[in-house]
Design an enzyme around this catalytic site. Structure first.
Site, PDB file in Angstrom:
ATOM      1  N   GLU A  63       6.588   5.010  70.793  1.00 32.73           N
ATOM      2  CA  GLU A  63       5.745   4.521  69.694  1.00 32.73           C
ATOM      3  C   GLU A  63       6.526   4.670  68.392  1.00 32.73           C
ATOM      4  O   GLU A  63       7.225   5.656  68.187  1.00 32.73           O
ATOM      5  CB  GLU A  63       4.450   5.362  69.685  1.00 32.73           C
ATOM      6  CG  GLU A  63       3.663   5.382  68.397  1.00 32.73           C
ATOM      7  CD  GLU A  63       3.091   4.032  68.010  1.00 32.73           C
ATOM      8  OE1 GLU A  63       2.544   3.324  68.856  1.00 32.73           O
ATOM      9  OE2 GLU A  63       3.223   3.680  66.814  1.00 32.73           O
ATOM     10  N   CYS A  92      -3.732  -7.910  72.184  1.00 29.23           N
ATOM     11  CA  CYS A  92      -4.851  -8.209  71.285  1.00 29.23           C
ATOM     12  C   CYS A  92      -4.676  -9.588  70.659  1.00 29.23           C
ATOM     13  O   CYS A  92      -5.385  -9.940  69.733  1.00 29.23           O
ATOM     14  CB  CYS A  92      -4.998  -7.113  70.228  1.00 29.23           C
ATOM     15  SG  CYS A  92      -3.493  -6.782  69.310  1.00 29.23           S
TER      16      CYS A  92
END
Ligand code: SAH
Length: 413
Positions: A293, A368
């Site tokens: 990340e 998304c």
């Protein structure tokens, strides 16, 4: 109210929403009264005027079309109860012309405040707490902050609710650090809302459009809440990223785990892992999990979350996912399954190319933004992967946004 910028934003041009001359841009049929009085000025719920089943059909149709060249869609998983789902609620405070406190949202693309008492997609307890704070202000002589003059104190209230735990955090965002009669204010608020478990002051003195500043002071409780997702516990601080629709997040992660088909032995990469939720949930069924990340705060939260859940077979790294995978490849690492959940812009060619070269058996892509998903699927399916199964999940009812999960596997397997 508006969605978190990180996860949402425009996906389909307004002119395309939804096709059909009887329906206006916000999904409203002509002559029909909107169920929300501020829908147009807020702009958060683009599809407020569409029946929920119609919203689902429309989302399903769009995802199906985008994925058609690569994979068929199993369907869309919607909510049974699509109202009041947001666990994170933000209200901006200001004054009306008579200097009475108001709270609500910024009108779309402006800094004018539209007063809101209750919102159809926000947690209702949170909305009630915000209304109480507004009522309490005059008796404590706390003035809302005025952006033009720089006078006043209270800028925003942010509330986060643990769906399963029932814990509630109230963040009072102030222009300067001192809250007058702090203890009595806390007492009065808790008397009306004993369900609040922690209250934090956040100081944001700058002329900025960001809600939260750097400085924080816990004035009641632990300063964070916890919630559980798929049987694991996660800590939510004022600034932590956490999915805003926990009910559907479980549905989404459930599908991702189904497609990952882990047996307990695999080396799994959780790329774009945020606070580590997906990797931690997968850890029970994997040999080892490696999370990567970019955001350093999220990585710190991910490590704490792993510790709090007693997960020993997971490591988190702060890096660009593409660069990290290249480094893994250079070291000759072997990966069985890649779970990836990139931001709206999708993944990078660097990352995808490294995936192809490292050749994991399965890739589970959570997206998304179906448009960048389709683009990335074109790449992967052109280089040895087959998209086998896909499902859409409605994480944001009444908005145009939709999540999709796709299970890919290597063609030669
Ligand atoms: N999987 C998590 C978060 C997904 S959101 C969850 O479900 O909760 C996408 C994440 O990708 C964000 O946390 C963002 O900080 C991260 N990100 C964005 N660009 C990145 C990059 N180039 N490399 C690694 N992570 C990135």
């Amino acid at each position: 109210m508006r969605q978190d910028k990180a996860r949402t934003g425009k996906q389909w041009g307004k002119s395309e929403i939804p096709a059909g001359s009887r329906i206006k841009a916000d999904g409203q049929k002509k002559g029909q009264k909107s169920p929300c009085p501020v829908a147009e000025r807020c702009g958060g719920c683009q599809w407020i005027g569409l029946e929920y089943q119609e919203q689902l059909k429309e989302k399903e149709k769009r995802v199906r079309k985008l994925l058609a060249p690569y994979c068929s869609l199993e369907g869309i998983l919607g909510m049974e109860e699509p109202l009041y789902y947001r666990n994170k609620v933000h209200a901006v405070f200001g004054e009306d012309r008579k200097h009475q406190p108001i709270s609500g949202i910024y009108e779309e693309r402006t800094h004018r405040i539209v007063p809101v008492d209750s919102c159809r997609i926000e947690n209702r307890q949170a909305d009630a707490i915000i209304a109480t704070i507004r009522e309490l202000l005059p008796s404590f002589k706390i003035r809302p902050y005025n952006e033009d003059t720089g006078y006043g104190l209270l800028r925003h209230v942010l509330i986060r609710v643990g769906q399963v735990s029932g814990e509630i955090m109230v963040v009072l965002v102030l222009a300067s650090p001192v809250l007058p009669s702090k203890n009595n204010f806390v007492k009065a608020l808790l008397k009306r809302h004993p369900e609040i478990t922690t209250i934090v002051i956040n100081v944001n003195g700058r002329g900025t459009s960001r809600v939260l500043g750097e400085r924080e002071q816990v004035i009641y409780g632990r300063g964070y809440i916890e919630d559980s997702l798929c049987g694991k516990t996660f800590r939510i601080s004022p600034k932590s990223f956490y999915q805003v629709n926990p009910v559907q997040t479980e549905v989404l992660y459930g599908k991702a785990m189904e497609y990952a088909a882990l047996t307990g032995k695999e080396t799994v990469v959780d790329a774009y892992c945020g606070t580590g939720t997906i990797g931690i949930i997968a850890s029970d069924r994997a040999g080892q999990v490696i999370g990567v990340e970019l955001n350093a705060d999220a990585v710190r939260d991910a490590r704490n979350n792993a510790k709090a859940n007693g997960v020993k077979n997971i490591r988190f790294y702060q890096n660009d996912a593409g660069r990290f995978l290249l480094e893994m490849e250079a070291q000759g690492a072997h990966v069985d399954v890649v779970l990836m959940d990139p931001p709206r812009s999708g993944s990078s060619v660097e990352f995808l190319a490294a995936v192809v070269r490292m050749a994991p058996q399965r890739v589970v892509y959570i997206s998304c933004n179906p448009e960048t998903l389709a683009r990335d699927l074109q790449y992967l399916t052109g280089k040895g992967y087959k998209a086998q199964r896909a499902a859409a999940v409605d994480m944001f009812p009444f908005t145009e946004h939709v999540e999709t999960v796709v299970g890919l596997h290597r063609k030669d397997m």
